[in-house]
Scaffold this active site. Sequence first.
Site, PDB file in Angstrom:
ATOM      1  N   THR A  80     -14.514  -2.073   2.073  1.00  0.00           N
ATOM      2  CA  THR A  80     -15.299  -1.293   1.146  1.00  0.00           C
ATOM      3  C   THR A  80     -14.988  -2.152  -0.261  1.00  0.00           C
ATOM      4  O   THR A  80     -14.249  -3.152  -0.178  1.00  0.00           O
ATOM      5  CB  THR A  80     -14.828  -0.104   1.001  1.00  0.00           C
ATOM      6  OG1 THR A  80     -13.479   0.062   0.329  1.00  0.00           O
ATOM      7  CG2 THR A  80     -15.128   0.725   2.212  1.00  0.00           C
ATOM      8  N   TYR A  83       0.850  -1.105   0.119  1.00  0.00           N
ATOM      9  CA  TYR A  83      -0.046  -0.009   0.115  1.00  0.00           C
ATOM     10  C   TYR A  83       0.826   1.169   0.010  1.00  0.00           C
ATOM     11  O   TYR A  83       1.031   1.855  -1.144  1.00  0.00           O
ATOM     12  CB  TYR A  83      -0.876   0.053   1.175  1.00  0.00           C
ATOM     13  CG  TYR A  83      -2.088   1.040   0.906  1.00  0.00           C
ATOM     14  CD1 TYR A  83      -3.365   0.542   0.462  1.00  0.00           C
ATOM     15  CD2 TYR A  83      -2.197   2.159   0.836  1.00  0.00           C
ATOM     16  CE1 TYR A  83      -4.387   1.399   0.103  1.00  0.00           C
ATOM     17  CE2 TYR A  83      -2.899   3.195   0.490  1.00  0.00           C
ATOM     18  CZ  TYR A  83      -4.049   2.715   0.071  1.00  0.00           C
ATOM     19  OH  TYR A  83      -4.983   3.700  -0.391  1.00  0.00           O
TER      20      TYR A  83
END
Length: 393
Positions: free
Chosen positions: A271, A233
């Site tokens: 999500t 990330y």
Amino acid sequence: MVVKPKIRGFICTTAHPTGCDAAVKAQIDYVKSQPAVDGAKKVLVIGSSMGYGLASRISAAFSCKAATIGVIFDKPGTEGKTGSAGWYNTAAFEKYAHAEGLYAKTINGDAFSQAVKDEVIDLIKKDFGKVDLVVYSLAAPRRTLADGTTVSSVLKTTSQSYTNKTIDMRNMTISDITIDPATEEEIDNTVKVMGGEDWFDWIQQMERENVLAENAVTVAYSYIGPELTHPIYYDGSIGRAKAHLAATAGMINNVVSGVKAYVSVNKALVTQSSSAIPIVPLYISILYKVMKEAGNHEGCIEQMQRLFAEKLYSGKPVPTDSENRIRMDDLEMLPEIQAKVTELWNNISTETLSDCTDIAGYQHDFSELFGFDVPGIDYDADVDPIVPIESLQ
Ligand code: NAD
């Protein structure tokens, strides 16, 4: 029709209309249970149908009593085929906002396109005059550029391959995954899709068209996370895009007068977008366990309500870190939370999965994104997949 989940990898290809409605209503009820916020009154949310963008729109409307324009890129249902969850969420949001006399209109189209920017700016001129908050919450796999070419983002490392544990949600097994480095072209394309270029275009055009109020605020969302996710990330291709997003906040502050731009670093949550990132879903399922046990777990709506109440509109200067970032990941990054996550991460295997993670909580949140596993919904009942968004009728 009777709607059941059809999960393909990390996406669900069906969505439940009444389940999505109830999930949106629960977010609205949470916000209404909190003290009202004296905040923005005319708000544009770009990427408002799911996740952090939806929660931002709900917080603006139901905390601040703001009029909102949302930009979505969603599909309506048809006879025999469900629409996207974002479509049903937006239909529910507008229905509940209108019932309370709140202005809410939605533009459905590609937020990266000039046509949608023009349409939104025209609508602001017609109905608002100016906006005082612009939330930029797009999470997109690809972007079509002005010249018609389409570039895609990738979720890869940037220097060398990285191996760590991941979870296969189809059979609930833990295995090692190796993520290969992105090419320079892939990194550039990821920055084009998820960096700040399009955010800057929006703000610059809005300034040019004189639709930004004096002292307007704009905020975009980012993530940092712990070291175990950094190769994929923070230091990965998506991290390069987020670094560009952060630099863009600085650029907006320097060149667009009268506007204050922030990047808010949010907590890792389930999500549609985060479920696609290798390693991260396993980290999230451990984080959920640790934060729920510590009593400081928050979902998108709690995060965004707190962003509005305690950071953007507390009546005091907006608190930021040394790099001008708002830190909504403060609780996630507490040393005691991360120490516990690391301990569990080191012990995780297929056999210890249920002890070391809140995998049930992860799966519940994933299902709820698409309107499934929502309390009070009869999933054997017939539902009409055709649900209008009031402002798009
Ligand atoms: P999400 O998938 O839940 O929502 C993304 C939204 O963008 C959806 O409403 C989608 O329809 C919309 N969208 C995508 N492409 C579009 C387009 N071309 N035109 C118009 N709308 C479009 O994602 P999310 O997790 O809420 O992510 C939102 C932002 O928050 C991203 O910048 C993400 O990096 C950031 N963030 C997410 C997390 C997390 O853990 N989920 C943590 C920190 C920051």
